[in-house]
Design an enzyme around this catalytic site. Structure first.
Site, short mmCIF file in Angstrom:
data_model
loop_
_atom_site.label_atom_id
_atom_site.label_comp_id
_atom_site.label_asym_id
_atom_site.label_seq_id
_atom_site.Cartn_x
_atom_site.Cartn_y
_atom_site.Cartn_z
N ASP A 19 1.53 -4.30 12.90
CA ASP A 19 2.69 -4.66 11.90
C ASP A 19 4.16 -3.55 12.50
OD1 ASP A 19 2.71 -1.18 11.98
OD2 ASP A 19 0.38 -2.44 12.36
N ASP A 105 0.13 2.64 1.55
CA ASP A 105 0.42 3.32 2.86
C ASP A 105 -0.12 4.98 2.48
OD1 ASP A 105 0.34 5.03 5.03
OD2 ASP A 105 1.61 3.85 6.30
N GLU A 107 -0.84 7.84 3.67
CA GLU A 107 -0.67 8.77 4.99
C GLU A 107 0.16 9.84 4.84
OE1 GLU A 107 0.15 7.43 8.95
OE2 GLU A 107 1.36 5.50 7.60
#
Length: 208
Positions: A19, A105, A107
């Protein structure tokens, strides 16, 4: 910065990928492909609350280099609100681009999300609702250490594929333990900030 040797670290058969969060050239992806990389996941939405201006070019470069699968990930901006609007902006920016999944995502507790787990869950649900309405093939990127402080006991993402992170250098799910309603993962990010093909990448793996 890790070395390219990390691509072949402890693990068995499976599919290797990367990624990226910066503009990455076709030449770089070709070098990665020559070292066994089969898929790429490209940042499409930045934590600053805007579409990544390099996403279309980087996705195109990955396909041109022969990647078998190319996905996009989105780092949402909680403080900006309107999760559905954020995913809509991303999908509109990619309307002329061929890609597979969008990975949301989750996080950065305290830095990128709010202090209220219920508010975080509501924003997440709004983002997911928007993605479903647009026909997006959605997955979730997170880990137990990130999910719990952000979402608490919320299990609203567990119906989607899980891409989890654990930098143990192992191409294996043997380290995985259930959380957030997930009982098994789909992809593992097993090393970060590695130099490969002249680009900075994270390394990923899934069993074939």
């Amino acid at each position: 910065m890790g070395s390219t040797e990390e691509l072949g670290t402890k693990g068995g058969k499976g599919v290797k990928g990367v990624d990226v969060s910066t503009l990455t050239s076709e030449a770089s992806f070709r070098k990665m492909a020559s070292q066994g990389v089969k898929f790429a996941i490209v940042r499409g939405y930045k934590s600053t609350g805007e579409v990544d201006p390099h996403v279309e070019a980087t996705v195109a470069n990955a396909w041109a280099a022969g990647m078998k699968h190319v996905d996009v990930y989105a780092f949402p901006r909680f403080s900006k609100g309107d999760g559905a609007g954020q995913v809509k902006a991303l999908v509109q920016a990619l309307k002329k681009t061929r890609y597979g999944m969008v990975w949301l995502d989750v996080e950065g507790p305290g830095a990128h999300w709010g202090s209220s787990q219920s508010a975080n869950a509501a924003f997440f649900a709004d983002w997911v609702h928007g993605a479903k309405g647009l026909g997006v093939n959605l997955g979730i990127y997170t880990s137990k250490s990130q999910w719990h402080p952000i979402m608490g006991s919320y299990t609203g993402g567990s119906s989607f594929p899980l891409w989890y992170t654990h930098y143990d250098g192992k191409q294996s799910f043997s380290d995985f333990s259930p959380f957030g309603g997930w009982t098994k993962p789909n992809i593992k990010q097993y090393a970060g900030d590695v130099e490969l093909g002249g680009a900075s990448v994270d390394l990923n793996w899934y069993p074939s």
